[in-house]
Design an enzyme around this catalytic site. Sequence first.
Site, PDB file in Angstrom:
ATOM      1  N   GLU A   1       6.613  -2.199   6.258  1.00  0.00           N
ATOM      2  CA  GLU A   1       6.959  -2.533   4.866  1.00  0.00           C
ATOM      3  C   GLU A   1       8.265  -1.885   4.421  1.00  0.00           C
ATOM      4  OE1 GLU A   1       3.401  -1.334   2.844  1.00  0.00           O
ATOM      5  OE2 GLU A   1       2.366  -3.216   3.246  1.00  0.00           O
TER       6      GLU A   1
ATOM      7  N   LYS B   1       8.156   1.946   9.200  1.00  0.00           N
ATOM      8  CA  LYS B   1       7.036   2.638   8.557  1.00  0.00           C
ATOM      9  C   LYS B   1       5.845   2.785   9.515  1.00  0.00           C
ATOM     10  CE  LYS B   1       3.895   2.204   4.589  1.00  0.00           C
ATOM     11  NZ  LYS B   1       3.359   1.326   3.564  1.00  0.00           N
ATOM     12  N   GLN B   2       5.529   1.705  10.211  1.00  0.00           N
ATOM     13  CA  GLN B   2       4.326   1.705  11.050  1.00  0.00           C
ATOM     14  C   GLN B   2       4.512   0.681  12.166  1.00  0.00           C
ATOM     15  OE1 GLN B   2       2.520  -0.049   7.359  1.00  0.00           O
ATOM     16  NE2 GLN B   2       0.890  -0.606   8.785  1.00  0.00           N
TER      17      GLN B   2
ATOM     18  N   TRP C   1      -5.969  -6.098   5.255  1.00  0.00           N
ATOM     19  CA  TRP C   1      -6.019  -6.514   6.671  1.00  0.00           C
ATOM     20  C   TRP C   1      -6.537  -5.381   7.544  1.00  0.00           C
ATOM     21  CZ3 TRP C   1      -1.990  -5.663  10.826  1.00  0.00           C
ATOM     22  CH2 TRP C   1      -1.180  -4.559  10.564  1.00  0.00           C
ATOM     23  N   ASP C   2      -6.587  -4.180   7.007  1.00  0.00           N
ATOM     24  CA  ASP C   2      -7.100  -3.022   7.739  1.00  0.00           C
ATOM     25  C   ASP C   2      -8.468  -3.337   8.361  1.00  0.00           C
ATOM     26  OD1 ASP C   2      -5.238  -2.355   5.740  1.00  0.00           O
ATOM     27  OD2 ASP C   2      -5.929  -0.285   5.609  1.00  0.00           O
TER      28      ASP C   2
HETATM   29  C1  BGC Z   1       0.127  -0.109   4.865  1.00  0.00           C
HETATM   30  C2  BGC Z   1      -0.620  -1.409   4.999  1.00  0.00           C
HETATM   31  C3  BGC Z   1      -2.093  -1.163   4.699  1.00  0.00           C
HETATM   32  C4  BGC Z   1      -2.274  -0.474   3.353  1.00  0.00           C
HETATM   33  C5  BGC Z   1      -3.719  -0.076   3.091  1.00  0.00           C
HETATM   34  C6  BGC Z   1      -0.113   0.467   3.477  1.00  0.00           C
HETATM   35  O1  BGC Z   1       0.551   1.692   3.347  1.00  0.00           O
HETATM   36  O2  BGC Z   1       1.511  -0.321   5.050  1.00  0.00           O
HETATM   37  O3  BGC Z   1      -0.471  -1.915   6.314  1.00  0.00           O
HETATM   38  O4  BGC Z   1      -2.774  -2.371   4.700  1.00  0.00           O
HETATM   39  O5  BGC Z   1      -1.504   0.698   3.304  1.00  0.00           O
HETATM   40  O6  BGC Z   1      -4.184   0.805   4.061  1.00  0.00           O
END
Ligand code: BGC
Length: 756
Positions: free
Chosen positions: A478, A591-592, A347-348
């Site tokens: 996550e 986490k984000q 999804w990035d």
């Molecule tokens: C992030 C995801 C991301 C993936 C690839 C993961 O660590 O939590 O949001 O899509 O890394 O960059």
Amino acid sequence: MNEFLKVNPWLLVEEGFAPERIKSSESLFALGNGVMGGRANFEEKYSGESLQGNYIGGVYYPDKTRVGWWKNGYPEYFAKVLNSAFWIGVDIRINGEELDLAQTEVLDFHREMDMRRSVLTRRMRVRMHNDTEVEIEAVRFISLDRRELGVVRYSVMPLNRDAQVTFAPYIDADVRNTDANYDEKFWEEVRTESDAVQSRTKKSGFEVAWAQAVTLEGAEFQVETRPERVCHTSTVNCRQGEKKTLFKYVGISSSMNHPAEELLATARKVAHEAQETGFDALLERHEAAWAARWHSCDVTIEGDDEAQQGIRFCIFMLLQTYTGVDTRLNIGPKGFTGEKYGGVTYWDTEAYCLSFYMATAGQEVARELLKYRYNQLDKAIENAGKLGFGEGAALYPMVTINGEECHNEWEITFEEIHRNGAIAHAIAEYIRYTGDKAYLAQYGLEVLIAIARFWAQRITWSAARKQYVLLGVTGPNEYENNVNNNWYTSYIACWCLRYAAEAAEWVRRNYPEEYRRIVEKRNFDEAAECGKWSEINAKMYLGEDRELGIFLQQDNYLDKEQMTAEQLDPAERPINQKWSWDRILRSCFIKQADVLQGIYFFQEDFDVETIRRNFHFYEPRTVHESSLSPCVHAILATKIGDMDKAYEMYLRTSRLDLDDYNREVEEGCHVTSMAGSWKSVIEGFGGMSMEDDTLAFTPRLPRAWRALTFRINYRGRILSVKVTHDTVLVENEGSPVTIKLCGETLLLDKQATRSL
Ligand code: BGC
């Protein structure tokens, strides 16, 4: 901090040789031209620890899934853009002794990436065991002008005596992935000839040919081949102080672009034509192609060299990773800098990268990125079908290369479904920025309907709450899985339902023929389906805490012990390396960006006070252990006027790899998050946004900067925006266009300026 890197606005410079940082530098100095790329491995032998990596976009292997406990719905394989032939190799012998940088005394070492031109240069002085000292210069580029060409120039000069120097340029296709679930080799030989190798990927059947043409003045080469390897060897006498230079031109052609039976001939032609053209002329064309790319996207920051280098590095890596020349390609989280994440699509792309490519490379390139998902729509419908959804509902994969799901952790594969929202959001973002609403009729609406259908089935009615709910999901955070009513996911799901309905109505009114085609092809019943979508929207549960004035990340989030990241012992961070998963899941640490990701996407829905309250609540609980996190916080911090926080977050995002904050750059660079860094400069400090379909700027600089200048491509014209602490100046290289500058709507002809 990676203190060995020098701060410089256009260059990445490494001084001194240190085996412990070889792998990190291999990532940071990686080269690419949008269709292929590779890590900055040395041309000559290096028997020390290294991660060899050369990648060809789209050429992948379906590596059989490996999990401890199989769950129905797991994919059979994880597609990996795989390590391919080592084409840069040049073995060197000096007076009969092999040059191996891990075994030789390195007296001086200087490595430099010129980001303006994408040229990698290495100069060094070494002393062999036989006491011969030599000076070496290696220059390498992957042509942006000729997409199937890589070039190496390798010079040797004995410093303290005459020497016999053996040059042995080679191509070695006998390579493996470090990341292989069953230790398998992914390539098999098709044929090896005197100057070329052709290999095939097992199972997926891609074929690639590599051919080399080599030049060394006055020298003859002897050919040595063995299966999967070709080598041309020549030994020359070299007087003390005399420089001998080898030129190596490599053509790399794949069955993605040519019939398999023509590959050897094609690769050979590329190599030989390059040899005839010569190094200098090839370099000149490559440089001109790079200059054209930078013209529409450079960012200059005055007064802060670290920030300047940081943003140039991000833009440079993004330009090296994707150019939009091929709809089948996309942007892997590590680009061409490493194996992690398999070089495939997340999804990035929609949530972070689209804005960068749209505002720098232009509308066509952005459209290609959207079409990538359109082309995979039927696979996304199949994917949803495997999980039990029907009637044309689509769930796009968490990770993919050809549209099929590759991810295999249930809490992400089946639950991190918010990715569907980002894909729909990207369509809206594209249309707002480019004005290309016809995209809805051609491609967009089909995707939106299928996504809306998924949400309408995945969202369920709670008799207890008398509201619609979204159960068992994983948000962008996550560090918690299988939660109920994740605010971000529910909010974006509702928005998708509304947007799909609006889009359907718009296409029906404006493109009746296309509308009929879509109704038939997708079996779409607008009245019934939109009716259901609107009912869900009206009765959807979206959690909030009225007392705190915040949106609730998910049910029961406030039951957790509330702490801030500052209270954590620095020795315990990053928590994903120091804590058990159980402890992480039960903690309040995020986490984000999660709620804040939603607020960022839909800023116009919220007033500044609401943004501020949510920011002040969630940011302190966020550990930013995804590279995608700080940029969202930097942008929102500028919105609420917290410029110091914005600056702190910006530095963290733009120098994440250069300074190796996460101590993992040796695995590869965080390419997709670099688009987030660009966003934090342009949307954060540059204050660029779309307001009611008009491009707007309300800039604000951090204290440390004297001025910020950036260029963007807006609807076919290049705009240049210069911001100081007192003024903003916008210049327009193209036809007049309406913009909003510091809240005032105006017709921008050549230039406009406002005081801040
Ligand atoms: C992030 C995801 C991301 C993936 C690839 C993961 O660590 O939590 O949001 O899509 O890394 O960059």
